[in-house]
Design a protein around this motif. Structure first.
Motif, short mmCIF file in Angstrom:
data_model
loop_
_atom_site.label_atom_id
_atom_site.label_comp_id
_atom_site.label_asym_id
_atom_site.label_seq_id
_atom_site.Cartn_x
_atom_site.Cartn_y
_atom_site.Cartn_z
N PHE A 174 69.08 -29.78 27.31
CA PHE A 174 68.31 -29.96 26.07
C PHE A 174 68.40 -28.72 25.19
CE2 PHE A 174 65.83 -33.45 28.17
CZ PHE A 174 66.16 -34.43 27.25
N SER A 175 68.36 -27.57 25.80
CA SER A 175 68.45 -26.32 25.05
C SER A 175 69.81 -26.22 24.35
CB SER A 175 68.24 -25.15 26.01
OG SER A 175 68.41 -23.93 25.32
N ALA A 176 70.88 -26.59 25.04
CA ALA A 176 72.23 -26.54 24.46
C ALA A 176 72.36 -27.54 23.31
CB ALA A 176 73.28 -26.83 25.54
N VAL A 177 71.84 -28.76 23.51
CA VAL A 177 71.89 -29.77 22.46
C VAL A 177 71.08 -29.29 21.25
CG1 VAL A 177 71.15 -32.11 21.85
CG2 VAL A 177 72.34 -31.72 24.00
N GLY A 178 69.93 -28.70 21.50
CA GLY A 178 69.11 -28.18 20.40
C GLY A 178 69.82 -27.07 19.64
N THR A 179 70.50 -26.19 20.37
CA THR A 179 71.24 -25.10 19.73
C THR A 179 72.38 -25.64 18.87
OG1 THR A 179 70.69 -23.61 21.55
CG2 THR A 179 72.57 -22.99 20.16
N ILE A 180 73.11 -26.60 19.40
CA ILE A 180 74.22 -27.21 18.64
C ILE A 180 73.67 -27.93 17.41
CG2 ILE A 180 75.99 -29.01 18.71
CD1 ILE A 180 76.47 -28.18 21.66
N GLY A 181 72.57 -28.65 17.60
CA GLY A 181 71.94 -29.35 16.46
C GLY A 181 71.50 -28.37 15.39
N ALA A 182 70.89 -27.28 15.79
CA ALA A 182 70.44 -26.27 14.82
C ALA A 182 71.64 -25.66 14.09
CB ALA A 182 69.64 -25.18 15.52
N PHE A 183 72.73 -25.43 14.82
CA PHE A 183 73.94 -24.89 14.21
C PHE A 183 74.49 -25.88 13.18
CE2 PHE A 183 78.58 -24.75 14.07
CZ PHE A 183 78.77 -23.47 13.57
#
Length: 150
Positions: free
Chosen positions: A13-22
């Motif tokens: 979830f943290s990785a998906v959130g980071t990619i989404g924010a990017f």
């Protein structure tokens, strides 16, 4: 569920959130670049949009009538190398009426070809080419469309 599985899910979830924010940040950056480019283009066109040219019938003091080109500069800066390209008839070479400089806030008048008097109906725009105060060449056609010339 064990703590390793929960940790893996949390990391996902943290990785998906980071990619989404990017991706959101990248999209916002692109949108801002487009806005800035549009703003810069508007600034480049600002002076050129305030230039117009038309032909109009003028009554002379002796009672005769003449066709006159009017070149109007509604901008706060002069325009340079002003030319009125005249259409060629038949096998003639195209002719250009050179006006030169049009000061800010002024309308310059030049006589139009007398043979145009036969087909004149009402005031109408004419083609004009000029340099703005920043040295960019512009052209406005008979329909009023403004374009940058090279």
């Amino acid at each position: 569920m064990d703590s390793d599985a929960l940790g893996a899910i949390a990391d996902s979830f943290s990785a998906v959130g980071t990619i989404g924010a990017f991706l959101v940040g990248f999209r916002l950056l692109r949108r801002e670049h487009r806005r800035e480019a549009d703003r810069a283009e508007d600034e480049r066109r600002a002076q050129a949009e305030r230039i117009s040219a038309w032909i109009e019938l003028a009554n002379k003091r002796d009672g005769t009538r003449d066709l006159t080109f009017h070149i109007h500069n509604a901008s706060p800066m002069p325009i340079y190398e002003v030319e009125l390209p005249l259409p060629a008839q038949g096998d003639e070479e195209p002719h250009v009426e050179f006006v030169g400089l049009v000061p800010p806030g002024q309308t310059i008048q030049r006589p139009a070809p007398t043979e145009w008097l036969r087909s004149y109906v009402e005031p109408e725009p004419v083609q004009i080419e000029f340099l703005d105060s920043a040295g960019r060449r512009w052209s406005r056609d008979e329909q009023g469309t403004l374009s940058r010339s090279e």
